[in-house]
Motif scaffolding. Structure first.
Motif, PDB file in Angstrom:
ATOM      1  N   ASN A  48      45.380  43.443  53.919  1.00 37.89           N
ATOM      2  CA  ASN A  48      44.516  44.612  54.118  1.00 37.89           C
ATOM      3  C   ASN A  48      44.399  45.436  52.843  1.00 37.89           C
ATOM      4  N   THR A  49      44.786  44.830  51.698  1.00 35.89           N
ATOM      5  CA  THR A  49      44.874  45.605  50.458  1.00 35.89           C
ATOM      6  C   THR A  49      43.935  45.041  49.398  1.00 35.89           C
ATOM      7  N   GLY A  50      43.105  45.922  48.845  1.00 36.52           N
ATOM      8  CA  GLY A  50      42.245  45.506  47.736  1.00 36.52           C
ATOM      9  C   GLY A  50      42.986  45.691  46.432  1.00 36.52           C
ATOM     10  N   SER A  51      43.048  44.620  45.594  1.00 37.96           N
ATOM     11  CA  SER A  51      43.829  44.712  44.347  1.00 37.96           C
ATOM     12  C   SER A  51      42.951  45.136  43.168  1.00 37.96           C
ATOM     13  N   CYS A  52      41.644  45.043  43.336  1.00 40.54           N
ATOM     14  CA  CYS A  52      40.782  45.307  42.171  1.00 40.54           C
ATOM     15  C   CYS A  52      39.350  45.503  42.642  1.00 40.54           C
ATOM     16  N   LYS A  53      38.518  45.964  41.714  1.00 40.11           N
ATOM     17  CA  LYS A  53      37.065  45.921  41.918  1.00 40.11           C
ATOM     18  C   LYS A  53      36.574  44.730  41.100  1.00 40.11           C
ATOM     19  N   SER A  54      35.660  43.945  41.639  1.00 41.35           N
ATOM     20  CA  SER A  54      35.223  42.750  40.901  1.00 41.35           C
ATOM     21  C   SER A  54      33.728  42.530  41.060  1.00 41.35           C
ATOM     22  N   THR A  55      33.123  42.009  40.005  1.00 40.00           N
ATOM     23  CA  THR A  55      31.673  41.730  40.024  1.00 40.00           C
ATOM     24  C   THR A  55      31.406  40.226  40.113  1.00 40.00           C
ATOM     25  N   ILE A  56      32.460  39.430  40.303  1.00 39.97           N
ATOM     26  CA  ILE A  56      32.311  37.978  40.140  1.00 39.97           C
ATOM     27  C   ILE A  56      31.854  37.289  41.418  1.00 39.97           C
ATOM     28  N   THR A  57      32.644  37.407  42.509  1.00 39.41           N
ATOM     29  CA  THR A  57      32.343  36.662  43.743  1.00 39.41           C
ATOM     30  C   THR A  57      32.343  37.612  44.927  1.00 39.41           C
ATOM     31  N   ARG A  67      28.996  34.062  47.536  1.00 38.82           N
ATOM     32  CA  ARG A  67      28.037  34.129  46.431  1.00 38.82           C
ATOM     33  C   ARG A  67      28.784  34.292  45.118  1.00 38.82           C
ATOM     34  N   TYR A  68      28.343  33.577  44.091  1.00 38.84           N
ATOM     35  CA  TYR A  68      28.901  33.738  42.732  1.00 38.84           C
ATOM     36  C   TYR A  68      27.904  34.578  41.929  1.00 38.84           C
ATOM     37  N   ARG A  69      28.349  35.733  41.439  1.00 40.73           N
ATOM     38  CA  ARG A  69      27.473  36.627  40.669  1.00 40.73           C
ATOM     39  C   ARG A  69      26.161  36.854  41.436  1.00 40.73           C
ATOM     40  N   LEU A  88      27.790  30.645  34.572  1.00 39.18           N
ATOM     41  CA  LEU A  88      27.418  31.820  35.379  1.00 39.18           C
ATOM     42  C   LEU A  88      28.653  32.667  35.698  1.00 39.18           C
ATOM     43  N   LEU A  89      29.720  32.017  36.161  1.00 40.69           N
ATOM     44  CA  LEU A  89      30.927  32.763  36.546  1.00 40.69           C
ATOM     45  C   LEU A  89      31.548  33.443  35.327  1.00 40.69           C
ATOM     46  N   ILE A  90      31.606  32.732  34.214  1.00 38.31           N
ATOM     47  CA  ILE A  90      32.317  33.256  33.029  1.00 38.31           C
ATOM     48  C   ILE A  90      31.494  34.296  32.281  1.00 38.31           C
ATOM     49  N   ASN A  91      30.177  34.100  32.234  1.00 38.66           N
ATOM     50  CA  ASN A  91      29.333  35.006  31.430  1.00 38.66           C
ATOM     51  C   ASN A  91      28.521  35.980  32.276  1.00 38.66           C
ATOM     52  N   GLY A  92      28.461  35.750  33.591  1.00 39.97           N
ATOM     53  CA  GLY A  92      27.788  36.728  34.463  1.00 39.97           C
ATOM     54  C   GLY A  92      26.321  36.452  34.726  1.00 39.97           C
ATOM     55  N   GLU A  93      25.724  35.558  33.958  1.00 39.33           N
ATOM     56  CA  GLU A  93      24.300  35.223  34.150  1.00 39.33           C
ATOM     57  C   GLU A  93      24.098  33.715  34.048  1.00 39.33           C
ATOM     58  N   ASP A 226      35.177  29.478  42.480  1.00 39.87           N
ATOM     59  CA  ASP A 226      35.829  30.785  42.589  1.00 39.87           C
ATOM     60  C   ASP A 226      35.867  31.212  44.051  1.00 39.87           C
ATOM     61  N   HIS A 227      36.759  32.139  44.363  1.00 41.48           N
ATOM     62  CA  HIS A 227      36.864  32.556  45.770  1.00 41.48           C
ATOM     63  C   HIS A 227      37.528  33.923  45.871  1.00 41.48           C
ATOM     64  N   GLU A 228      37.079  34.853  45.088  1.00 45.89           N
ATOM     65  CA  GLU A 228      37.599  36.218  44.940  1.00 45.89           C
ATOM     66  C   GLU A 228      39.121  36.231  44.815  1.00 45.89           C
ATOM     67  N   GLN A 229      39.845  37.065  45.553  1.00 51.44           N
ATOM     68  CA  GLN A 229      41.264  37.285  45.215  1.00 51.44           C
ATOM     69  C   GLN A 229      42.198  36.413  46.044  1.00 51.44           C
ATOM     70  N   ASN A 230      41.950  35.100  46.061  1.00 46.92           N
ATOM     71  CA  ASN A 230      42.853  34.178  46.774  1.00 46.92           C
ATOM     72  C   ASN A 230      44.208  34.147  46.079  1.00 46.92           C
ATOM     73  N   CYS A 231      45.159  33.423  46.693  1.00 46.30           N
ATOM     74  CA  CYS A 231      46.533  33.433  46.207  1.00 46.30           C
ATOM     75  C   CYS A 231      46.632  33.089  44.725  1.00 46.30           C
TER      76      CYS A 231
END
Ligand code: SDX
Length: 433
Positions: A48-57, A67-69, A88-93, A226-231
């Motif tokens: 139930n805890t968010g560790s970060c804000k992310s723009t990736i996934t 969705r990726y980016r 796309l994942l590494i550079n954002g576009e 990618d799969h956001e903040q998985n283990c």
């Protein structure tokens, strides 16, 4: 207008600001909680805890969205390649054609590893699991290629180096474990075709790279990217938060992914299906075991911390499994068993109660089997796919001004204060040593 959460604890009421994401998900910002109340939160596994804000996934576990980016994986699986999705994942576009061509040339230039690294492989026992070898070899890259992370250009070079060499290191582990000659990458092959070439080509039997398998491998790696903040991604971020170099951070991620509850599940699924097939086990009885709380057995490839509906990746993989097996004229009894298991499980009230559906690992092993990938390499295949995500997440963590060294708190449940007791005054051992 900022929303606030009101918390009354120990006779004190405080207001905690709510932070909102671009898709409407909300988080209570508890950064001031301990200093204002003396209390911490308690959330084993951080469910139930968010560790970060992310723009990736972005994932929606209830709707089965990934969705990726911002681009849905269904569209990337259909139209993109693993190299393009990695960019796309590494550079954002998404890359322009020119940038994609430049990336392909650079991946080719970085595809060899230092010849001295082959000596490391020779000293692993032949039966070593390739995930352990991969983690060690990625860590060892730091000794041969000092990371160039001080500039954006250095980051891009290091990312390309990792992405390209991971194939060579993985296939080298496989070839050497079988006592086969190591196959070098070919400059005229694409990323995925080169991987298959390095895995299966031999001096006496040239491997014909089939376009169906190249497409299936691109899709497989796109779906794992990618799969956001998985283990394992959380581990990569956590190690990176200590300002550890990217090679060691990703090596730690490989180790986390190795576990059966995480990336090791794809290998465990095929082992489970094989056992059912070879021992002629009743599928109904296997499902019953998974429901039995006294039995530690779990239906591998089912359930997910975030998805409480069908994993969108499993849907695509299931489709590709059928297509690839049909095109290759393969009749794999494990697929029939998997389909029967799925049919029984998703109509079972226990699985419905816990929202347990097939996840990415349930069908992926059958697809890898069709590509002739050996079972003990399945999680390595997952790791190669996840590499661009790990790289992107590591970098995002490094440049995020809100990020700090990862160091959670705890609730202590051990002894209260007690004195040191001299050894001769301690309770005597019952038996003579
Ligand atoms: C991956 O996080 C990610 O994004 C991961 C991943 C990625 O791309 O990085 O998607 C990749 O790791 C996919 C998951 C692969 N693992 C498996 O397939 C292993 C089998 N699945 C589980 O062990 C489980 O579902 C987890 C680990 C995936 C999720 O577990 P949670 O969220 O910690 O849930 P839980 O273990 O607390 O289970 C809740 C209940 C429990 O019952 P109770 O003890 O509360 O009575 O559901 C039951 C569990 O027993 N349950 C299962 C089950 N999964 C959960 N029962 C039987 N079979 C299962 N597979």
């Amino acid at each position: 207008m900022t929303e606030y959460a009101t918390l009354t604890v120990n006779g004190k009421t405080i207001e905690l600001p709510v932070t909102e994401g671009k898709e409407g998900e909300k988080g209570i910002d508890i950064r001031r909680l301990r200093q204002e109340t003396g209390y911490i939160t308690f959330d084993p596994g951080f469910a139930n805890t968010g560790s970060c804000k992310s723009t990736i996934t972005y994932m929606d576990g209830e709707k089965g969205i990934l969705r990726y980016r911002g681009i849905p994986i269904e569209e990337l699986a259909e139209h993109s390649s693993f190299v393009e999705t990695s960019y796309l994942l590494i550079n954002g576009e998404l890359p322009t054609r020119q940038k994609l061509n430049r990336t392909s040339v650079q991946l080719n230039d970085h595809s060899l590893i230092h010849e001295d690294m082959q000596n490391f492989y020779q000293n692993f026992p032949r039966a070593s699991h390739p995930m352990g070898i991969l983690s060690a070899m990625i860590n060892a890259l730091r000794s041969f290629y000092p990371e160039l992370m001080t500039t954006d250009e250095g980051y891009e070079q290091t990312a390309l180096r990792l992405l390209s060499k991971v194939r060579t290191m993985a296939t080298m582990a496989y070839k050497i474990s079988r006592g086969h000659k190591v196959e070098y990458p070919r400059p005229d092959y694409t990323y995925c075709a080169n991987f298959l070439h390095m895995m299966f080509n031999t001096p006496v039997k040239p491997y014909i790279v089939r376009k169906e398998l190249v497409k299936a491998l691109n899709v497989f790696w796109i779906l794992h990217a990618d799969h956001e903040q998985n283990c394992s991604t959380s581990v990569v971020r956590s190690v990176g938060s200590a300002r550890t170099n990217i090679y060691a951070s990703i090596s730690a991620g490989v180790s986390a992914l190795w576990g059966d509850l995480h990336g090791g599940a794809n290998q465990a699924v095929v082992q489970m299906l094989t056992e059912i097939y070879e021992q002629g086990l009743s599928v109904e009885k296997v499902v019953a075991r998974a429901k039995d709380k006294k039995d530690p057995f779990r239906l591998m490839g089912f359930g997910h911390r975030v998805y409480k509906t069908y994993d969108p990746r499993a849907k695509i993989l299931k489709k590709y499994v059928h297509e690839v097996l049909d095109k290759l004229n393969i009749d794999d009894p494990l697929l029939d068993i998997a389909l029967e298991l799925e049919e029984i499980a998703i109509n079972d009230e226990y699985f419905q109660k816990y929202n347990l559906y097939p996840n990415v690992d349930f069908y992926s092993g059958i697809l890898l089997k069709a590509m002739q990938i050996p079972t003990n390499m399945f999680t390595v295949m997952f790791a190669i796919g996840r590499l661009p995500g790990w790289i992107a997440q590591w970098r995002e963590n490094l440049i995020d001004p809100e990020q700090r060294l990862v160091r959670p708190r705890q609730i202590y449940t051990g002894y209260n204060h007690r004195p040191y007791i001299p050894i001769d005054e301690r309770v005597k051992d019952s038996e003579q040593w």
